[in-house]
Write a protein that holds these residues in place. Structure first.
Motif, PDB file in Angstrom:
ATOM      1  N   TRP A 197       1.483   9.132 -15.572  1.00  0.00           N
ATOM      2  CA  TRP A 197       0.270   8.318 -16.848  1.00  0.00           C
ATOM      3  C   TRP A 197      -0.726   9.236 -17.697  1.00  0.00           C
ATOM      4  O   TRP A 197      -0.851   8.258 -19.015  1.00  0.00           O
ATOM      5  CB  TRP A 197      -0.396   7.646 -15.786  1.00  0.00           C
ATOM      6  CG  TRP A 197      -2.198   7.092 -16.794  1.00  0.00           C
ATOM      7  CD1 TRP A 197      -3.259   7.555 -16.690  1.00  0.00           C
ATOM      8  CD2 TRP A 197      -1.583   5.937 -17.977  1.00  0.00           C
ATOM      9  NE1 TRP A 197      -3.614   6.273 -17.886  1.00  0.00           N
ATOM     10  CE2 TRP A 197      -2.880   6.712 -18.155  1.00  0.00           C
ATOM     11  CE3 TRP A 197      -0.550   5.394 -18.394  1.00  0.00           C
ATOM     12  CZ2 TRP A 197      -3.046   5.573 -19.803  1.00  0.00           C
ATOM     13  CZ3 TRP A 197      -0.867   4.584 -20.036  1.00  0.00           C
ATOM     14  CH2 TRP A 197      -2.179   4.692 -20.214  1.00  0.00           C
ATOM     15  N   GLN A 198      -0.654  10.162 -17.409  1.00  0.00           N
ATOM     16  CA  GLN A 198      -1.964  10.840 -18.623  1.00  0.00           C
ATOM     17  C   GLN A 198      -0.797  11.180 -19.670  1.00  0.00           C
ATOM     18  O   GLN A 198      -1.666  11.475 -20.756  1.00  0.00           O
ATOM     19  CB  GLN A 198      -2.812  12.359 -17.715  1.00  0.00           C
ATOM     20  CG  GLN A 198      -3.417  11.736 -17.152  1.00  0.00           C
ATOM     21  CD  GLN A 198      -4.048  12.866 -16.015  1.00  0.00           C
ATOM     22  OE1 GLN A 198      -3.736  14.383 -15.608  1.00  0.00           O
ATOM     23  NE2 GLN A 198      -5.248  13.023 -15.295  1.00  0.00           N
ATOM     24  N   TYR A 223      -4.317  -0.553 -14.349  1.00  0.00           N
ATOM     25  CA  TYR A 223      -3.135  -1.539 -13.294  1.00  0.00           C
ATOM     26  C   TYR A 223      -2.991   0.202 -12.880  1.00  0.00           C
ATOM     27  O   TYR A 223      -2.897  -0.275 -12.001  1.00  0.00           O
ATOM     28  CB  TYR A 223      -2.088  -2.263 -14.806  1.00  0.00           C
ATOM     29  CG  TYR A 223      -1.294  -2.327 -13.992  1.00  0.00           C
ATOM     30  CD1 TYR A 223      -2.441  -3.941 -14.019  1.00  0.00           C
ATOM     31  CD2 TYR A 223      -0.307  -2.332 -13.770  1.00  0.00           C
ATOM     32  CE1 TYR A 223      -1.061  -4.618 -12.969  1.00  0.00           C
ATOM     33  CE2 TYR A 223       0.796  -3.080 -12.819  1.00  0.00           C
ATOM     34  CZ  TYR A 223       0.370  -4.011 -12.671  1.00  0.00           C
ATOM     35  OH  TYR A 223       1.263  -5.412 -11.879  1.00  0.00           O
ATOM     36  N   ILE A 224      -2.768   1.174 -13.664  1.00  0.00           N
ATOM     37  CA  ILE A 224      -2.379   2.575 -12.917  1.00  0.00           C
ATOM     38  C   ILE A 224      -2.560   2.734 -11.732  1.00  0.00           C
ATOM     39  O   ILE A 224      -2.894   2.946 -10.546  1.00  0.00           O
ATOM     40  CB  ILE A 224      -1.783   3.452 -13.440  1.00  0.00           C
ATOM     41  CG1 ILE A 224      -0.520   3.418 -14.871  1.00  0.00           C
ATOM     42  CG2 ILE A 224      -1.775   4.746 -13.135  1.00  0.00           C
ATOM     43  CD1 ILE A 224       1.168   3.597 -14.219  1.00  0.00           C
ATOM     44  N   ASP A 265       0.401  -0.932   0.250  1.00  0.00           N
ATOM     45  CA  ASP A 265      -0.275   0.095   0.073  1.00  0.00           C
ATOM     46  C   ASP A 265       0.867   1.116  -0.050  1.00  0.00           C
ATOM     47  O   ASP A 265       1.280   1.719   1.221  1.00  0.00           O
ATOM     48  CB  ASP A 265      -0.836  -0.417   1.243  1.00  0.00           C
ATOM     49  CG  ASP A 265      -2.136   0.711   1.097  1.00  0.00           C
ATOM     50  OD1 ASP A 265      -1.915   2.074  -0.100  1.00  0.00           O
ATOM     51  OD2 ASP A 265      -3.146   1.242   1.862  1.00  0.00           O
ATOM     52  N   ILE A 266       1.006   1.624  -0.975  1.00  0.00           N
ATOM     53  CA  ILE A 266       2.185   2.611  -1.215  1.00  0.00           C
ATOM     54  C   ILE A 266       1.242   3.805  -1.298  1.00  0.00           C
ATOM     55  O   ILE A 266       2.356   4.900  -0.720  1.00  0.00           O
ATOM     56  CB  ILE A 266       2.529   3.032  -2.605  1.00  0.00           C
ATOM     57  CG1 ILE A 266       3.745   3.759  -2.993  1.00  0.00           C
ATOM     58  CG2 ILE A 266       1.280   3.876  -3.332  1.00  0.00           C
ATOM     59  CD1 ILE A 266       5.036   2.680  -2.680  1.00  0.00           C
ATOM     60  N   ARG A 267       0.756   4.227  -0.871  1.00  0.00           N
ATOM     61  CA  ARG A 267      -0.094   5.644  -0.694  1.00  0.00           C
ATOM     62  C   ARG A 267      -0.140   5.627   0.805  1.00  0.00           C
ATOM     63  O   ARG A 267      -0.283   6.888   1.789  1.00  0.00           O
ATOM     64  CB  ARG A 267      -1.828   5.145  -0.581  1.00  0.00           C
ATOM     65  CG  ARG A 267      -1.804   5.539  -2.627  1.00  0.00           C
ATOM     66  CD  ARG A 267      -3.213   5.364  -2.952  1.00  0.00           C
ATOM     67  NE  ARG A 267      -3.040   5.387  -4.246  1.00  0.00           N
ATOM     68  CZ  ARG A 267      -2.494   4.468  -5.224  1.00  0.00           C
ATOM     69  NH1 ARG A 267      -2.193   3.122  -5.020  1.00  0.00           N
ATOM     70  NH2 ARG A 267      -3.032   4.515  -6.331  1.00  0.00           N
ATOM     71  N   ILE A 321       2.193  10.752  -4.237  1.00  0.00           N
ATOM     72  CA  ILE A 321       2.905   9.152  -5.229  1.00  0.00           C
ATOM     73  C   ILE A 321       1.556   9.387  -6.128  1.00  0.00           C
ATOM     74  O   ILE A 321       1.555   9.111  -7.380  1.00  0.00           O
ATOM     75  CB  ILE A 321       3.174   8.413  -4.916  1.00  0.00           C
ATOM     76  CG1 ILE A 321       4.530   8.003  -3.884  1.00  0.00           C
ATOM     77  CG2 ILE A 321       2.927   7.058  -5.147  1.00  0.00           C
ATOM     78  CD1 ILE A 321       4.421   7.398  -2.796  1.00  0.00           C
ATOM     79  N   ASP A 322       0.429   9.428  -5.972  1.00  0.00           N
ATOM     80  CA  ASP A 322      -0.785   9.665  -6.666  1.00  0.00           C
ATOM     81  C   ASP A 322      -0.489  10.538  -7.650  1.00  0.00           C
ATOM     82  O   ASP A 322      -1.191  10.626  -8.964  1.00  0.00           O
ATOM     83  CB  ASP A 322      -2.314   9.668  -5.323  1.00  0.00           C
ATOM     84  CG  ASP A 322      -2.661   8.550  -5.098  1.00  0.00           C
ATOM     85  OD1 ASP A 322      -1.794   7.656  -5.299  1.00  0.00           O
ATOM     86  OD2 ASP A 322      -2.955   8.875  -3.784  1.00  0.00           O
ATOM     87  N   THR A 323      -0.373  11.873  -7.658  1.00  0.00           N
ATOM     88  CA  THR A 323      -0.001  12.509  -8.373  1.00  0.00           C
ATOM     89  C   THR A 323       0.694  12.738  -9.143  1.00  0.00           C
ATOM     90  O   THR A 323       0.163  12.684 -10.549  1.00  0.00           O
ATOM     91  CB  THR A 323       0.457  14.666  -7.451  1.00  0.00           C
ATOM     92  OG1 THR A 323      -0.992  14.672  -6.113  1.00  0.00           O
ATOM     93  CG2 THR A 323       0.642  15.151  -8.243  1.00  0.00           C
ATOM     94  N   ALA A 324       1.708  11.977  -8.796  1.00  0.00           N
ATOM     95  CA  ALA A 324       2.773  11.821 -10.186  1.00  0.00           C
ATOM     96  C   ALA A 324       2.573  11.162 -10.319  1.00  0.00           C
ATOM     97  O   ALA A 324       2.767  10.392 -12.175  1.00  0.00           O
ATOM     98  CB  ALA A 324       3.927  11.494  -9.451  1.00  0.00           C
TER      99      ALA A 324
END
Length: 156
Positions: A37-38, A152-153, A8-10, A29-32
């Protein structure tokens, strides 16, 4: 480092400096991941519609940067996953290498051909090679499954 559930990286927390309070990396991390990805998805769509030298270059850069982020996450949290998407990205990246190498050669030979006219036939050969490799790359770019990669991301 405070204990965190495996994978759980978050919830990973690290001290910002030895005497500070812990800093929650989850939002960063979520933002990165979202931004990388975008960017990759945008570049893939551009390269699909018009596989120019710039579009291919920008797509490769976006792939490498997302791979680098996944590598960093794997180092920080070994059980975070990401190996499947990393492998797919590396495969797509590898398939574009020959085209990019040819494009870089063309740029260099174009600079030299004004001074060394003998390079003109070689430049012509490179241009034909680029056309062939661009067609192959366009097919490979069409095979990039953005939907499954996005899913997956989002699971990371």
């Amino acid at each position: 480092m405070a204990a965190s559930p495996a994978g759980d990286i978050r919830k990973v927390r690290f001290p910002v400096r030895p005497d500070s309070t812990v800093h929650d990396l989850g939002p960063a991390i979520d933002t990165a991941l979202t931004e990388r990805w975008q960017r990759l998805a945008r570049q893939a769509k551009k390269a699909r519609s018009n596989p120019t030298e710039k579009a291919i270059h920008d797509l490769r850069v976006a792939m490498r940067r997302l791979i680098a982020l996944l590598d960093m996450l794997k180092t920080v949290l070994p059980n975070s996953g990401g190996t499947g998407i990393r492998r797919k990205l590396k495969s797509h990246l590898k398939s574009l290498n020959a085209l990019r190498d040819t494009q870089v050669q063309i740029l260099r030979v174009q600079e030299l051909v004004t001074e060394f006219a003998i390079l003109s036939p070689f430049l012509g050969e490179l241009m034909m090679r680029e056309a062939t490799r661009t067609k192959r790359a366009a097919k490979e770019i069409q095979r990039i499954d953005l939907d499954s990669m996005q899913h997956y991301i989002e699971k990371l």
